[in-house]
Design a protein around this motif. Structure first.
Motif, PDB file in Angstrom:
ATOM      1  N   ASP A  63       0.809  -1.231   0.000  1.00 27.24           N
ATOM      2  CA  ASP A  63       0.000   0.000   0.000  1.00 27.24           C
ATOM      3  C   ASP A  63       0.836   1.271   0.000  1.00 27.24           C
ATOM      4  O   ASP A  63       0.455   2.274  -0.583  1.00 27.24           O
ATOM      5  CB  ASP A  63      -0.940   0.020   1.216  1.00 27.24           C
ATOM      6  CG  ASP A  63      -2.031  -1.033   1.118  1.00 27.24           C
ATOM      7  OD1 ASP A  63      -2.322  -1.498  -0.008  1.00 27.24           O
ATOM      8  OD2 ASP A  63      -2.584  -1.400   2.171  1.00 27.24           O
ATOM      9  N   SER A  64       1.977   1.236   0.660  1.00 27.40           N
ATOM     10  CA  SER A  64       2.791   2.444   0.776  1.00 27.40           C
ATOM     11  C   SER A  64       3.461   2.833  -0.547  1.00 27.40           C
ATOM     12  O   SER A  64       3.731   4.012  -0.770  1.00 27.40           O
ATOM     13  CB  SER A  64       3.864   2.255   1.850  1.00 27.40           C
ATOM     14  OG  SER A  64       4.706   1.166   1.511  1.00 27.40           O
TER      15      SER A  64
ATOM     16  N   ARG B 222       1.535   5.329  -2.741  1.00 27.54           N
ATOM     17  CA  ARG B 222       1.472   6.609  -2.020  1.00 27.54           C
ATOM     18  C   ARG B 222       2.802   7.349  -2.121  1.00 27.54           C
ATOM     19  O   ARG B 222       2.829   8.563  -2.342  1.00 27.54           O
ATOM     20  CB  ARG B 222       1.092   6.383  -0.562  1.00 27.54           C
ATOM     21  CG  ARG B 222      -0.369   6.011  -0.382  1.00 27.54           C
ATOM     22  CD  ARG B 222      -0.810   6.114   1.061  1.00 27.54           C
ATOM     23  NE  ARG B 222      -0.007   5.305   1.959  1.00 27.54           N
ATOM     24  CZ  ARG B 222      -0.372   4.133   2.469  1.00 27.54           C
ATOM     25  NH1 ARG B 222      -1.554   3.637   2.167  1.00 27.54           N
ATOM     26  NH2 ARG B 222       0.404   3.475   3.292  1.00 27.54           N
TER      27      ARG B 222
ATOM     28  N   LEU C 255       3.375  10.889  -4.019  1.00 24.92           N
ATOM     29  CA  LEU C 255       3.833  12.031  -3.220  1.00 24.92           C
ATOM     30  C   LEU C 255       5.131  12.614  -3.749  1.00 24.92           C
ATOM     31  O   LEU C 255       5.264  13.826  -3.898  1.00 24.92           O
ATOM     32  CB  LEU C 255       4.012  11.593  -1.755  1.00 24.92           C
ATOM     33  CG  LEU C 255       4.488  12.654  -0.773  1.00 24.92           C
ATOM     34  CD1 LEU C 255       3.430  13.730  -0.603  1.00 24.92           C
ATOM     35  CD2 LEU C 255       4.804  12.010   0.566  1.00 24.92           C
TER      36      LEU C 255
END
Length: 121
Positions: A100-101, A104, A108
Motif C-alpha cells: 500500500d505504501s 502513495r 507524493l
C-alpha cells in the motif's frame, strides 16, 4: 590453586536471525518478474538489477507482481521511478498488488510520473 580451564561460550539457541531478503523470479506466460521480501538497503542491488533488466528488455508492457513484497523503502521507490523515466514513450511497468505504501510514495514524491500503472487485481 590451579587455573580453571577455558571453556567455549555456549552456542546461541537456534540459527542467527536472517537479514532482509528479496527474491526475484521471472513470470511465466508474460514478460516480467515476481518479487518477494523487502526492498531496503541490504536488498537494493537485487531490486535495481531486476528493474534494469526490465528497462533493457524493451517490452512495451513489463509486469511486476509485487503482492509478496512486505516493504519498499524510499530509495527502492526512487529506483522504480528512475526505471519508469528511462522506459521511453509508450512503454510502461505494470505493478500488480504492490504494498500500500508504494503507490502513495510514488504519488507524493513523483506526481504525474508516466510509465507506471498500478493494478490492484
Amino acid at each position: 590453586m590451579r587455573p580453571e580451564p577455558v571453556r567455549p561460550l555456549p552456542a546461541a539457541a537456534g540459527p542467527a536471525p536472517a537479514g532482509p531478503r528479496l527474491d526475484v523470479y521471472p513470470l511465466t506466460g508474460r514478460k516480467g518478474f515476481r518479487a518477494a521480501g523487502e526492498v531496503s538497503l541490504p536488498t537494493r542491488g537485487i531490486w535495481e538489477r531486476a528493474l534494469g533488466r526490465a528497462v533493457r528488455e524493451g517490452e512495451d508492457v513489463y509486469h511486476l507482481e509485487l503482492s509478496a513484497l512486505t516493504f519498499v523503502d524510499v530509495a527502492g521507490a526512487d529506483a522504480l521511478a528512475g526505471a519508469a523515466r528511462s522506459l521511453g514513450t509508450g512503454r510502461r511497468l505494470v505493478l500488480y498488488r504492490p504494498p500500500d505504501s508504494l503507490p502513495r510514495i510514488l504519488g507524493l514524491l513523483w506526481p504525474g510520473l508516466t510509465g507506471i500503472e498500478v493494478s490492484t487485481s
